[in-house]
Design an enzyme around this catalytic site. Structure first.
Site, PDB file in Angstrom:
ATOM      1  N   LYS A 141      25.744  18.586  26.734  1.00  0.00           N
ATOM      2  CA  LYS A 141      24.902  19.331  27.008  1.00  0.00           C
ATOM      3  C   LYS A 141      24.697  20.452  25.579  1.00  0.00           C
ATOM      4  O   LYS A 141      25.816  21.387  25.768  1.00  0.00           O
ATOM      5  CB  LYS A 141      24.085  19.849  27.308  1.00  0.00           C
ATOM      6  CG  LYS A 141      23.004  21.263  27.545  1.00  0.00           C
ATOM      7  CD  LYS A 141      22.485  21.798  29.031  1.00  0.00           C
ATOM      8  CE  LYS A 141      23.674  22.715  29.939  1.00  0.00           C
ATOM      9  NZ  LYS A 141      22.454  23.790  28.746  1.00  0.00           N
ATOM     10  N   ASP A 159      19.147  21.907  24.484  1.00  0.00           N
ATOM     11  CA  ASP A 159      18.431  22.500  26.159  1.00  0.00           C
ATOM     12  C   ASP A 159      18.315  23.598  25.504  1.00  0.00           C
ATOM     13  O   ASP A 159      18.812  24.870  25.717  1.00  0.00           O
ATOM     14  CB  ASP A 159      19.158  22.426  27.475  1.00  0.00           C
ATOM     15  CG  ASP A 159      19.628  23.518  28.296  1.00  0.00           C
ATOM     16  OD1 ASP A 159      18.233  23.398  28.637  1.00  0.00           O
ATOM     17  OD2 ASP A 159      20.132  24.136  28.796  1.00  0.00           O
ATOM     18  N   LYS A 172      14.913  25.279  26.202  1.00  0.00           N
ATOM     19  CA  LYS A 172      13.714  25.306  26.891  1.00  0.00           C
ATOM     20  C   LYS A 172      12.882  26.084  26.671  1.00  0.00           C
ATOM     21  O   LYS A 172      12.991  27.205  26.570  1.00  0.00           O
ATOM     22  CB  LYS A 172      14.779  27.012  27.979  1.00  0.00           C
ATOM     23  CG  LYS A 172      15.782  26.345  29.067  1.00  0.00           C
ATOM     24  CD  LYS A 172      16.539  26.650  30.147  1.00  0.00           C
ATOM     25  CE  LYS A 172      17.332  26.600  31.046  1.00  0.00           C
ATOM     26  NZ  LYS A 172      19.036  26.148  30.667  1.00  0.00           N
ATOM     27  N   ASP A 229       6.158  28.504  24.847  1.00  0.00           N
ATOM     28  CA  ASP A 229       5.215  29.607  24.440  1.00  0.00           C
ATOM     29  C   ASP A 229       4.074  28.810  24.494  1.00  0.00           C
ATOM     30  O   ASP A 229       3.001  27.798  26.039  1.00  0.00           O
ATOM     31  CB  ASP A 229       5.508  28.908  23.001  1.00  0.00           C
ATOM     32  CG  ASP A 229       5.298  30.521  22.364  1.00  0.00           C
ATOM     33  OD1 ASP A 229       4.607  30.414  22.177  1.00  0.00           O
ATOM     34  OD2 ASP A 229       5.892  30.981  21.358  1.00  0.00           O
ATOM     35  N   THR A 258      18.473  27.446  39.459  1.00  0.00           N
ATOM     36  CA  THR A 258      19.590  27.479  40.494  1.00  0.00           C
ATOM     37  C   THR A 258      19.899  28.405  39.989  1.00  0.00           C
ATOM     38  O   THR A 258      20.088  29.067  41.218  1.00  0.00           O
ATOM     39  CB  THR A 258      20.860  26.156  39.948  1.00  0.00           C
ATOM     40  OG1 THR A 258      21.172  26.939  38.524  1.00  0.00           O
ATOM     41  CG2 THR A 258      20.113  25.121  39.866  1.00  0.00           C
ATOM     42  N   ARG A 271      31.675  25.184  32.486  1.00  0.00           N
ATOM     43  CA  ARG A 271      32.992  25.852  33.017  1.00  0.00           C
ATOM     44  C   ARG A 271      33.748  24.400  34.524  1.00  0.00           C
ATOM     45  O   ARG A 271      35.165  24.812  33.798  1.00  0.00           O
ATOM     46  CB  ARG A 271      32.797  27.508  33.415  1.00  0.00           C
ATOM     47  CG  ARG A 271      31.686  27.692  33.046  1.00  0.00           C
ATOM     48  CD  ARG A 271      31.080  29.236  32.830  1.00  0.00           C
ATOM     49  NE  ARG A 271      29.658  28.993  33.862  1.00  0.00           N
ATOM     50  CZ  ARG A 271      29.403  29.612  34.503  1.00  0.00           C
ATOM     51  NH1 ARG A 271      28.979  30.815  34.937  1.00  0.00           N
ATOM     52  NH2 ARG A 271      28.384  29.396  35.035  1.00  0.00           N
TER      53      ARG A 271
END
Ligand code: C5P
Length: 234
Positions: A33, A60, A62, A65, A124, A212
């Protein structure tokens, strides 16, 4: 062949860090990603480099608009050859439909493979206490997922905790990409609606985005292998 249900998040701001991790993970991981941190600092070259390494890419960014602007932005991004692109479902049904239609038309015109388009539902990192929507988070997530499906999108990004409800509402053949995955022992507590890798898949997730817990491990390859062993057979 690596298990492509695992997507490793390359949340770095230098190309050197990307190359180091991707080389270290080698054949263990095939899907990455690229998010805003990396894309804004390194640019499109990182997508081209990953493709040259035969890796798949979830870009990604996102987008959120007005419909015309998002559709145009996605068609520009399609040039890069990423496998998955995304928009915010909060941009509305018309935005999602305009975007999906534009990508289909543009891919047909150019004779190239259309990237999958998925919608972000509710991050999340938000929990019920912080949430100020009229619906419960889980109801809102399912509503966004149904809208995305009706608009012609291929799936959603959602918390693993809502994957089951989305699968029930949207049926098979709908991508459910879940971040907020915390393998046993991971000590990262900034996301709220989280789950383990195997529970996410059991609940209907098709892909796990993990950052992570792999990047910050002293041995990232071993961390990835441990996750793959956990989900093997699920
Ligand atoms: O490091 P961590 O495993 O928490 O990384 C998760 C990744 O998932 C981050 O790159 C973040 O942008 C992404 N994410 C997302 N949608 C969410 C929550 C996190 O794409 N709802």
């Amino acid at each position: 062949m690596a298990d492509e249900r695992l997507i490793v998040a390359l949340d770095f701001h230098t190309f050197d860090d990307v190359k180091k991790l991707v080389n270290e993970l080698g054949d263990t991981v095939n899907f990455y990603k690229v998010g805003m941190e990396l894309f804004y600092s390194v640019g499109a070259g990182v997508v081209e480099w990953l493709k040259a390494q035969d890796k798949k890419i979830f870009l990604d960014l996102k987008l959120h608009d007005i419909p015309n602007t998002v559709a145009g932005g996605l068609c520009s991004l399609m040039n890069l050859g990423a496998n998955i692109l995304n928009v915010h479902a909060a941009g509305g049904f018309t935005m999602m439909k305009t975007a999906a239609d534009a990508l289909r038309n543009e891919a047909n015109l150019r004779g190239v493979e259309r990237p999958k388009l998925i919608a972000i539902t509710v991050l999340t990192s938000i929990n019920q206490a912080e949430w100020c929507g009229a619906l419960k988070i889980s109801d809102q997530v399912v509503d966004f997922a149904k809208q995305a499906q009706a608009a012609g999108l291929d799936g959603v990004v959602a918390s693993p905790q809502e994957a089951k409800l989305i699968r029930e509402a949207c049926g098979e053949n709908f991508l459910i990409v879940t971040p907020g995955i915390r393998p046993a022992g991971a000590d990262i507590n900034d996301q709220q609606r989280i789950s383990t890798p195997s529970a996410a898949l059991q609940n209907g997730a098709t892909h796990l985005v993990i950052g992570r817990p792999i990047r910050a491990a002293s041995n990232p390859r071993e961390a990835a292998e441990k996750i793959l062993a956990e989900i093997n057979g699920v």
